[in-house]
Design an enzyme around this catalytic site. Structure first.
Site, PDB file in Angstrom:
ATOM      1  CB  CYS A   4      -0.919  -0.020   1.223  1.00  0.00           C
ATOM      2  SG  CYS A   4      -1.785   1.539   1.449  1.00  0.00           S
ATOM      3  CB  CYS A   7       0.992   1.292   4.347  1.00  0.00           C
ATOM      4  SG  CYS A   7      -0.603   0.860   5.062  1.00  0.00           S
ATOM      5  CG  HIS A  97      -3.815   4.174   3.468  1.00  0.00           C
ATOM      6  ND1 HIS A  97      -2.879   3.391   4.143  1.00  0.00           N
ATOM      7  CD2 HIS A  97      -4.100   5.202   4.300  1.00  0.00           C
ATOM      8  CE1 HIS A  97      -2.612   3.929   5.322  1.00  0.00           C
ATOM      9  NE2 HIS A  97      -3.345   5.039   5.441  1.00  0.00           N
ATOM     10  CG  HIS A  99      -6.770   9.443   0.208  1.00  0.00           C
ATOM     11  ND1 HIS A  99      -6.897   8.111  -0.115  1.00  0.00           N
ATOM     12  CD2 HIS A  99      -7.189  10.132  -0.871  1.00  0.00           C
ATOM     13  CE1 HIS A  99      -7.362   8.004  -1.346  1.00  0.00           C
ATOM     14  NE2 HIS A  99      -7.554   9.211  -1.832  1.00  0.00           N
TER      15      HIS A  99
HETATM   16  P1  AMP Z   1      -8.258   9.139  -4.862  1.00  0.00           P
HETATM   17  O1  AMP Z   1      -8.665   9.198  -6.305  1.00  0.00           O
HETATM   18  O2  AMP Z   1      -9.190   9.869  -3.944  1.00  0.00           O
HETATM   19  O3  AMP Z   1      -7.968   7.729  -4.412  1.00  0.00           O
HETATM   20  O4  AMP Z   1      -6.929   9.992  -4.792  1.00  0.00           O
HETATM   21  C1  AMP Z   1      -5.648   9.467  -4.727  1.00  0.00           C
HETATM   22  C2  AMP Z   1      -4.720  10.651  -4.723  1.00  0.00           C
HETATM   23  O5  AMP Z   1      -3.446  10.216  -4.294  1.00  0.00           O
HETATM   24  C3  AMP Z   1      -4.552  11.296  -6.101  1.00  0.00           C
HETATM   25  O6  AMP Z   1      -4.938  12.679  -6.026  1.00  0.00           O
HETATM   26  C4  AMP Z   1      -3.061  11.134  -6.377  1.00  0.00           C
HETATM   27  O7  AMP Z   1      -2.509  12.256  -7.034  1.00  0.00           O
HETATM   28  C5  AMP Z   1      -2.474  10.965  -4.987  1.00  0.00           C
HETATM   29  N1  AMP Z   1      -1.230  10.219  -4.917  1.00  0.00           N
HETATM   30  C6  AMP Z   1      -0.975   9.018  -5.447  1.00  0.00           C
HETATM   31  N2  AMP Z   1       0.284   8.619  -5.145  1.00  0.00           N
HETATM   32  C7  AMP Z   1       0.827   9.612  -4.390  1.00  0.00           C
HETATM   33  C8  AMP Z   1       2.084   9.806  -3.757  1.00  0.00           C
HETATM   34  N3  AMP Z   1       3.060   8.892  -3.852  1.00  0.00           N
HETATM   35  N4  AMP Z   1       2.291  10.937  -3.061  1.00  0.00           N
HETATM   36  C9  AMP Z   1       1.316  11.868  -2.969  1.00  0.00           C
HETATM   37  N5  AMP Z   1       0.104  11.747  -3.533  1.00  0.00           N
HETATM   38  C10 AMP Z   1      -0.138  10.634  -4.235  1.00  0.00           C
HETATM   39 ZN    ZN Z   2      -2.285   1.441   3.613  1.00  0.00          ZN
END
Ligand code: AMP
Ligand code: ZN
Length: 139
Positions: A4, A7, A97, A99
């Site tokens: 993940c 994580c 995960h 957010h």
């Molecule tokens: P969601 O579509 O709500 O699942 O959003 C996932 C978010 O995570 C997206 O806005 C991505 O740009 C962001 N994201 C994915 N990988 C990373 C990362 N390594 N660091 C920071 N943001 C990330």
């Molecule tokens: Zn996780």
């Protein structure tokens, strides 16, 4: 199972631009910001989304969201924020995960509301509200 990614960020195994963290929660910059200063707030223990996050942990996430949102106007010059959470693939969740997105709003960005207001039928409002209310009285 693949690792993940959030994580891994929570454990400092992969880098992120961290805004704040403690033992339970972390905030860091979204690498694909919708607007300048777009921040993600996560619980450190893995939860998938709103459906499985523990209540006390959810409250800790919200407290950090509030703290960050309140300094954004002064630090970033925004005049509003949107909070955004996707629970489930159907609802556009891509990273599984928990957010919460904090998206600063400046007034000139090309963002659109994801839905347009369309009045519902009165019967449907009553039916859905009372079905949910009834279920909640048993929880
Ligand atoms: P969601 O579509 O709500 O699942 O959003 C996932 C978010 O995570 C997206 O806005 C991505 O740009 C962001 N994201 C994915 N990988 C990373 C990362 N390594 N660091 C920071 N943001 C990330
Ligand atoms: Zn996780």
């Amino acid at each position: 199972m693949d690792k993940c990614i959030f994580c891994e960020i929570a454990r400092h195994n992969i880098p992120a631009d961290i805004v704040s963290e403690n033992d339970d929660v972390m905030a860091f910059a979204d690498i694909n910001p919708a607007t300048k200063g777009h921040i993600l707030v996560i619980p450190k223990p893995h939860s998938t989304n709103l459906f499985d996050i523990e209540e006390a942990l959810f409250v800790k996430v919200l407290c950090l969201v509030r703290r960050i949102a309140r300094v954004m106007p002064e630090v970033l010059g925004c005049s509003g924020v949107n909070l955004f959470h996707s629970a489930g693939e159907t609802a556009w969740q891509e990273v599984m995960h928990f957010h919460l997105h904090i998206v600063p709003r400046y007034g000139k960005e090309e963002l659109r509301r994801p839905f347009a207001p369309v009045p519902a039928k009165e019967a449907e409002l009553k039916e859905t509200a009372s079905a949910l209310a009834q279920k909640l009285t048993n929880k």
